[in-house]
Design an enzyme around this catalytic site. Structure first.
Site, PDB file in Angstrom:
ATOM      1  N   ASN A   8     -10.196   0.126  -6.087  1.00  0.00           N
ATOM      2  CA  ASN A   8      -9.896   1.203  -5.143  1.00  0.00           C
ATOM      3  C   ASN A   8      -9.341   2.381  -5.947  1.00  0.00           C
ATOM      4  O   ASN A   8      -8.145   2.473  -6.197  1.00  0.00           O
ATOM      5  CB  ASN A   8      -8.865   0.658  -4.131  1.00  0.00           C
ATOM      6  CG  ASN A   8      -8.540   1.656  -3.054  1.00  0.00           C
ATOM      7  OD1 ASN A   8      -8.887   2.828  -3.139  1.00  0.00           O
ATOM      8  ND2 ASN A   8      -7.838   1.192  -2.028  1.00  0.00           N
ATOM      9  N   ARG A  89     -14.213   0.628  -3.217  1.00  0.00           N
ATOM     10  CA  ARG A  89     -13.972   1.533  -2.085  1.00  0.00           C
ATOM     11  C   ARG A  89     -14.462   2.921  -2.489  1.00  0.00           C
ATOM     12  O   ARG A  89     -14.114   3.410  -3.569  1.00  0.00           O
ATOM     13  CB  ARG A  89     -12.489   1.589  -1.755  1.00  0.00           C
ATOM     14  CG  ARG A  89     -12.155   2.645  -0.725  1.00  0.00           C
ATOM     15  CD  ARG A  89     -10.682   2.638  -0.409  1.00  0.00           C
ATOM     16  NE  ARG A  89     -10.337   3.669   0.534  1.00  0.00           N
ATOM     17  CZ  ARG A  89      -9.452   4.639   0.284  1.00  0.00           C
ATOM     18  NH1 ARG A  89      -8.853   4.709  -0.892  1.00  0.00           N
ATOM     19  NH2 ARG A  89      -9.179   5.523   1.198  1.00  0.00           N
ATOM     20  N   HIS A 178     -10.222   6.598   6.297  1.00  0.00           N
ATOM     21  CA  HIS A 178      -9.456   5.399   6.667  1.00  0.00           C
ATOM     22  C   HIS A 178     -10.308   4.432   7.489  1.00  0.00           C
ATOM     23  O   HIS A 178      -9.765   3.590   8.227  1.00  0.00           O
ATOM     24  CB  HIS A 178      -8.196   5.731   7.494  1.00  0.00           C
ATOM     25  CG  HIS A 178      -7.089   6.364   6.716  1.00  0.00           C
ATOM     26  ND1 HIS A 178      -6.231   7.286   7.283  1.00  0.00           N
ATOM     27  CD2 HIS A 178      -6.694   6.228   5.429  1.00  0.00           C
ATOM     28  CE1 HIS A 178      -5.346   7.676   6.378  1.00  0.00           C
ATOM     29  NE2 HIS A 178      -5.617   7.056   5.241  1.00  0.00           N
ATOM     30  N   ARG A 239       0.337  16.241   2.986  1.00  0.00           N
ATOM     31  CA  ARG A 239      -0.746  17.068   3.550  1.00  0.00           C
ATOM     32  C   ARG A 239      -0.335  17.627   4.909  1.00  0.00           C
ATOM     33  O   ARG A 239       0.346  16.960   5.683  1.00  0.00           O
ATOM     34  CB  ARG A 239      -2.013  16.217   3.718  1.00  0.00           C
ATOM     35  CG  ARG A 239      -2.726  15.950   2.415  1.00  0.00           C
ATOM     36  CD  ARG A 239      -3.849  14.946   2.610  1.00  0.00           C
ATOM     37  NE  ARG A 239      -3.528  13.668   2.013  1.00  0.00           N
ATOM     38  CZ  ARG A 239      -4.198  12.544   2.227  1.00  0.00           C
ATOM     39  NH1 ARG A 239      -5.229  12.531   3.031  1.00  0.00           N
ATOM     40  NH2 ARG A 239      -3.842  11.425   1.630  1.00  0.00           N
ATOM     41  N   GLU A 381      -6.899  -3.264   3.568  1.00  0.00           N
ATOM     42  CA  GLU A 381      -8.195  -2.687   3.210  1.00  0.00           C
ATOM     43  C   GLU A 381      -8.898  -3.525   2.147  1.00  0.00           C
ATOM     44  O   GLU A 381     -10.112  -3.705   2.195  1.00  0.00           O
ATOM     45  CB  GLU A 381      -7.996  -1.250   2.704  1.00  0.00           C
ATOM     46  CG  GLU A 381      -7.621  -0.295   3.828  1.00  0.00           C
ATOM     47  CD  GLU A 381      -7.100   1.039   3.333  1.00  0.00           C
ATOM     48  OE1 GLU A 381      -6.008   1.063   2.734  1.00  0.00           O
ATOM     49  OE2 GLU A 381      -7.777   2.053   3.538  1.00  0.00           O
TER      50      GLU A 381
END
Ligand code: AMP
Length: 395
Positions: A8, A89, A178, A239, A381
């Site tokens: 990832n 990923r 996501h 963010r 994940e």
């Protein structure tokens, strides 16, 4: 042999895990940080070993090599681990990658060109993919896309109201991110309730350093808060989330250039911009001791989540389940209580002691008479990437 190496890669870091695809069990995990800086770092962990090392990691290929070295130093060289496949990923799969995909040369090149839409991520994925295919030439490599789950959104949800010719030329639409997390969390929520996912309307709130909301109808994503890039939507660690796009024009006219805007909106906004820290624990502590900036940041963060929650309750025509996940969603009772406050009218009632209880697995925090089930469901994940990778290679 069902052991999957999950890679990832982020913009300047790379996480990896060795996972048993059939039960999600983890044999090893690690994190390479500060890739591209003069001094990088690797942390490698198994049940028996925890090693940390500082070293130069100029790029993601070097990061992958550092991971291979870490396995060797721990006495478990990867050649002896029986790795069946590598699952990567990939943040941006554009409109064409809607499922886990076997990585060929052509797929790898396409992932690189999709970097136009994810300049911080896809080039990093590409470097790691190339290095991994050299290191593991005899096993299949699979790309699992963060955008894929949201490809089911209807056009009215993914279309921005701008000149369609410009949108078409530049691939501008809402992609959403996501997706791996929203998928695994919504499935696990359904399993926890003992109901088929196809029977449920869910709002999943993934609240970590990055944050997004997703409206899921019968297991299908119908709307999500992130857009063309992972900047849109909720307030995040660094963010901004939603803004008036005119704000950018205003700053451009005031002399900002693209890189300065990028830095401002991606790195110096959100909780960091409002209160000086992107760590929600710090924020809560400071707010608790009366820091006005942190109190405001908490309020702004909650306000954005409630706007999306309200929107998705309307879009779905009501919800059966609201799910909190990721670092903040799984661990902050105060945040969950603030998000669900005064939603009686919508059939949402939180049980204070269930909400305050600390627990590892999926759990219910709503009262027994709440019309909507409110759950905390840990995301995973890496286990989902391993599962999807295995599903593809074992078919
Ligand atoms: P993630 O990106 O999912 O790892 O989430 C990271 C965020 O979760 C950071 O803002 C952390 O401060 C926050 N977090 C982790 N543990 C807690 C906790 N116990 N209480 C509040 N926030 C937490």
């Amino acid at each position: 042999m069902t052991t999957i190496l999950v890679v990832n890669s982020g913009s300047s870091s790379a996480k990896y895990q060795l996972v048993n695809a059939t039960n999600g069990e983890r044999f090893a995990s690690g994190l390479v940080e500060r890739i591209g800086e003069s001094v990088g770092r690797i942390r490698h962990e198994t049940d028996e070993v925890l090693s940390e090392l500082e070293l130069a990691v100029p790029d993601h290929a070097a990061g992958f090599a550092a991971m291979l070295d870490a396995f060797a130093r721990a006495g478990t060289p990867v050649s002896g681990l029986g790795i069946a496949a590598v699952g990567h990923r990939v943040v941006q799969g554009g409109s064409e990658f809607v499922e886990p995909t076997l990585i060929t040369d052509a797929v790898a090149e396409r992932i690189l060109t999709l970097g136009e839409l994810a300049p911080l991520h896809n080039p990093a994925h590409y470097q790691a993919i190339v290095a991994a295919r050299v290191a593991f030439p005899d096993v299949p490599h699979v790309a699992v896309f963060d955008t894929a789950f949201h490809q089911t959104m209807p056009p009215e949800a993914y279309t921005y109201a701008i000149d369609t010719a410009v949108a078409g030329e530049h691939g501008i639409r809402r992609y959403g991110f996501h997706g791996i997390s929203h998928l695994v969390v919504s499935r696990r929520a359904a399993a926890f309730l003992g109901k088929p996912v196809s029977s449920l309307k869910q709002v999943v709130l993934h609240l970590g350093n990055g944050a997004s909301a997703c409206a899921i109808d019968g297991g299908i994503s119908v709307d999500t808060s992130m857009g063309l890039t992972p900047l849109e939507g909720l307030v995040m660690g660094t963010r901004s989330g939603d803004l008036d796009p005119g704000l950018m024009l205003h700053l451009l006219r005031a002399g900002y250039d693209t890189d300065q805007l990028d830095q401002l909106l991606n790195k110096r906004s959100g909780l960091m911009g409002l209160a000086g820290s992107n760590d929600f624990r710090d924020l809560q502590r400071a707010a608790g001791s009366g820091d006005a900036a942190s109190q405001l940041a908490f309020g702004v963060y909650v306000h954005a989540i409630r706007r999306y929650l309200g929107a998705y309750l309307v879009e779905l025509g009501g919800a059966d389940v609201i799910v909190f996940t990721a670092g903040v969603g799984e661990n902050s009772p105060a945040l969950r209580a603030a998000v669900c406050a005064e939603l009686d009218w919508f059939g949402v009632r939180i049980d204070a002691s269930r909400n305050a209880a600390v627990g590892g697995g999926p759990r219910r925090i709503s009262t027994d008479n709440s019309r909507v089930d409110v759950l905390v469901v840990p995301t995973d994940e890496e286990a989902e990437i391993a599962r999807q990778t295995w599903q593809l290679v074992s078919a």
